[in-house]
Design an enzyme around this catalytic site. Structure first.
Site, mmCIF file in Angstrom:
data_model
loop_
_atom_site.group_PDB
_atom_site.id
_atom_site.type_symbol
_atom_site.label_atom_id
_atom_site.label_comp_id
_atom_site.label_asym_id
_atom_site.label_seq_id
_atom_site.Cartn_x
_atom_site.Cartn_y
_atom_site.Cartn_z
ATOM 1 C CG LEU B 124 -1.826 1.198 1.413
ATOM 2 C CD1 LEU B 124 -2.811 1.333 0.264
ATOM 3 C CD2 LEU B 124 -2.593 1.105 2.744
ATOM 4 C CB SER B 131 -0.358 8.421 7.442
ATOM 5 O OG SER B 131 0.443 7.860 8.456
ATOM 6 C CB ILE B 160 6.453 -3.894 0.784
ATOM 7 C CG1 ILE B 160 6.032 -2.615 0.049
ATOM 8 C CG2 ILE B 160 5.376 -4.965 0.692
ATOM 9 C CD1 ILE B 160 4.858 -1.865 0.666
ATOM 10 C CD GLU B 364 -1.425 -1.709 9.642
ATOM 11 O OE1 GLU B 364 -0.396 -1.319 9.036
ATOM 12 O OE2 GLU B 364 -2.180 -2.533 9.147
#
Lengths: 259, 385
Positions: B124, B131, B160, B364
């Site tokens: 991602l 963020s 990653i 996260e």
């Protein structure tokens, strides 16, 4: 191959053990775990049935909360559990335990019985031999290797000088040792599924016994006292480099005439 | 209200704890020192069944749910956070497949992920945006064909975790589709045009392998699109929300490990004739930390329990992540301080904890993002933009 493994829930020795006023271990005060020596027997049974097919039944005589402990062994891969539990069994001596387990085994189908060498609580180490005697089974102790084949079992028994090779017809009772291999971890999948495995309970009357034959009232042995072990003395930690540390340890042992 | 674990959860906890103490603790140091992937430990965790814990039995998991997974992550992280990070990073793509994958996709990728025979990564984050998950620049364009066609991905991802390991792996790559939305694609190792760059060297999570990945006309069959075009952001946010619960559990484990080391060392370490833990400044600090560790665990378990019930848990996940990771950083710092100079010696396990804890405050969603989200979710503000 149908294998019955004798297992005993014992107090977790990594916790705080407490003694009752009458000298017995307070089983309510510490968590119960599968007796470590029994785990070798369970591992051996699982390996044998994985290789040749069959099923593993766990048999325990224990208080009514024992299924929680038995589930760990079920999560390792055992097929089912049988728990003999009855209030009248409290305070049973070794002879009572032997009679009860032998009676339970008469109601089970098996080719082989596996037991651990002894337990970490009572530590008598004679229940398995007593069961074999009562059931008239060959008794093969201290097994470092168990090889069943063609209705017989061959065992490498640990001896002071090596191994004795024993051979007997099945059914037989074999006492496992840690030489059979480290017990596996219960799989997390097995833990989550262990609730669905059957644990059958048997009372004394189910086994055709009554409270006058077994339990504390007719115990043939009596606990005359018990005490906690003396606290360990302060530990010496050697922080030197390996060569120096080795010299230090040798000097330490030599000064005490240990080497 | 019952705070007691079930007997299965208790047994799970003691089993994972024993595994961590026997199999991870004595071996992990060498991997951390060399920033190397602890392959034998990961294989052991796969055999144990850790990777499948939160997933359905039909998908190769064990129906344990998030509470069980949180328990396992805490026990692993108590011994080493790198290893817990590998398990957690692996769960993100698996969560997306579990929630949005077709039967065929779950059979093909989720089952081996749950069994641990395949290692998973989520792609991602990009170099230009961490963020801000919606700022993805990697693109995907469809090329229709008679055989169902394919998607061609171009761009790059960074940080990653679980790419570049010695195990066969897949990455779920989030990319922008021509409609303007995002979509997630399964990209297996060895796909032409998919290249994993060098491992990044970090101050924490050192035994977890974290790489850049490059997508240069990377072509995957149409069946590798997870769910629908345009669902990628929602899918990523699902994984991230579950991930925050995981991070709460890992942070709780790290803090507990730091606390246990600090108490054990502090009681044995004597200064001016008394154990340092007899000093009020240290004793009170450790008592306070124990309280915060428990609070972080309860926040984490609450969020996990809500997730298992299918109830909303976004705010609860953010609270757990925010609180537990702050506790982890403070616990690591305290543990090092109690150890004195030994605390900064790499021979002692507390030395690695500060770097491990800092990572937890960033991944996260940083702590600031959690506060931003909470301000919105709790109706405090509409955001600071």
């Amino acid at each position: 191959m149908r294998i019955v493994v004798l297992m005993k829930p014992v107090p977790d020795t990594t916790g705080q053990e407490r003694l009752l006023p009458d000298g017995r271990v307070d089983r309510a005060a510490s968590a119960a775990v599968v007796n470590a020596n029994d785990e070798y027997a369970i591992e051996a049974a699982l390996k044998l049935t994985e290789a040749a097919g069959g099923e593993v039944t766990l048999l325990a005589m224990a208080p009514a909360n024992a299924p929680e402990t038995m589930r760990k062994a079920l999560a390792m891969g055992a097929t089912r559990g049988v728990l003999v539990t009855d209030p009248a069994l409290e305070g049973s001596c070794t002879l009572s335990t032997t009679r009860v387990l032998a009676a339970a085994l008469r109601g089970l189908e098996y080719d082989l019985i596996l037991a651990g060498a002894d337990t970490s609580d009572g530590g008598g180490g004679i229940v398995a031999a007593g069961i074999a005697t009562l059931l008239g089974l060959p008794y093969l102790s201290y097994a470092a290797k168990v090889e069943p084949a063609d209705g017989r079992v061959r065992v490498h028994r640990i001896s002071p000088t090596g191994y004795d090779i024993l051979d007997a017809p099945l059914p037989a009772l074999v006492v496992a040792t840690q030489a059979l291999g480290e017990p596996r971890y219960p799989s997390l999948k097995g833990i989550m599924a262990a609730r669905s495995r059957e644990i059958a309970t048997r009372s004394l009357s189910d086994l055709g016994l009554d409270g006058s034959q077994v339990g504390g009232a007719v115990a043939t042995t009596r606990l005359t006292g018990s005490r906690a072990p003396a606290a360990r003395e302060a530990t010496v930690v050697v922080r030197e480099a390996p060569a120096e540390a080795a010299r230090w340890v040798v000097d330490f042992l030599a000064a005490r005439r240990i080497i | 209200m019952d705070f007691a674990l079930t007997s299965e959860q208790e047994l799970l906890r003691s089993t994972v704890r024993t595994f961590a103490e026997r199999e991870i603790a004595p071996r992990i140091g060498a991997y951390i020192e060399t920033d190397a992937f602890p392959e034998p430990i990961v294989r052991g965790l796969a055999d144990l069944g850790v990777f499948g814990l939160p997933f359905r039995a039909a998908d190769g998991g064990s129906d344990g749910g998030m509470v069980a997974f949180a328990i396992a992550l805490e026990e692993i992280a108590c011994v080493d956070v790198s290893v817990a990070a590998i398990v957690f990073a692996h769960s993100s793509p698996a969560t997306i497949l579990a929630a949005y994958g077709s039967d065929e996709q779950r059979r093909r990728w989720l089952v081996p992920l749950a069994e641990g025979s395949l290692i998973g990564a989520i792609g991602l984050t990009e170099p230009s945006g961490g963020s801000d998950a919606a700022a993805v620049r990697t693109t995907a364009r469809a090329e229709p064909a008679d055989d169902g066609g394919s998607w061609v991905l171009n761009g790059g991802k960074t940080f990653i975790t679980n790419t570049g390991t010695p195990l066969p792996g897949i990455a779920v790559i989030v990319a922008r589709v021509p409609s303007g939305g995002l979509a997630a694609f399964v990209v297996p190792d060895g796909t032409p045009g998919y290249r994993v760059g060098r491992p990044l060297h970090k101050i924490g999570w050192r035994a977890a392998t974290t790489c850049e990945v490059f997508l240069d006309d990377c072509r995957v069959p149409a069946g590798h699109l997870v769910g629908r075009e345009g669902d990628g952001l929602r899918q990523a946010l699902t994984a991230i929300t579950f991930g925050r619960v995981c991070v709460g559990a890992i942070a709780t484990g790290l803090a507990r490990g730091a606390w246990e080391q600090a108490v054990a060392y502090g009681r044995a370490r004597r200064t001016f004739g008394r154990p340092v833990t007899d000093r009020q400044s240290i004793a009170f600090g450790l008592a306070e930390l124990a309280t915060r560790i428990d609070a972080g665990r309860l926040l984490t378990w609450r969020a996990a329990a809500l997730a298992d019930r299918g109830a909303p848990f976004r705010a609860e996940a953010s609270m757990a992540k925010l609180f537990a990771t702050r506790t982890a950083v403070d616990a690591a710092e305290t543990a090092i301080q109690v150890h004195g100079a030994y605390g900064v010696s790499r021979e002692y396990p507390v030395a690695k904890m500060l770097g491990d804890a800092k990572v937890l405050q960033i991944i996260e969603g940083t702590s600031e993002i959690q506060l931003l989200l909470l301000a919105r979710l709790l109706g405090i503000s509409d955001g600071d933009e």
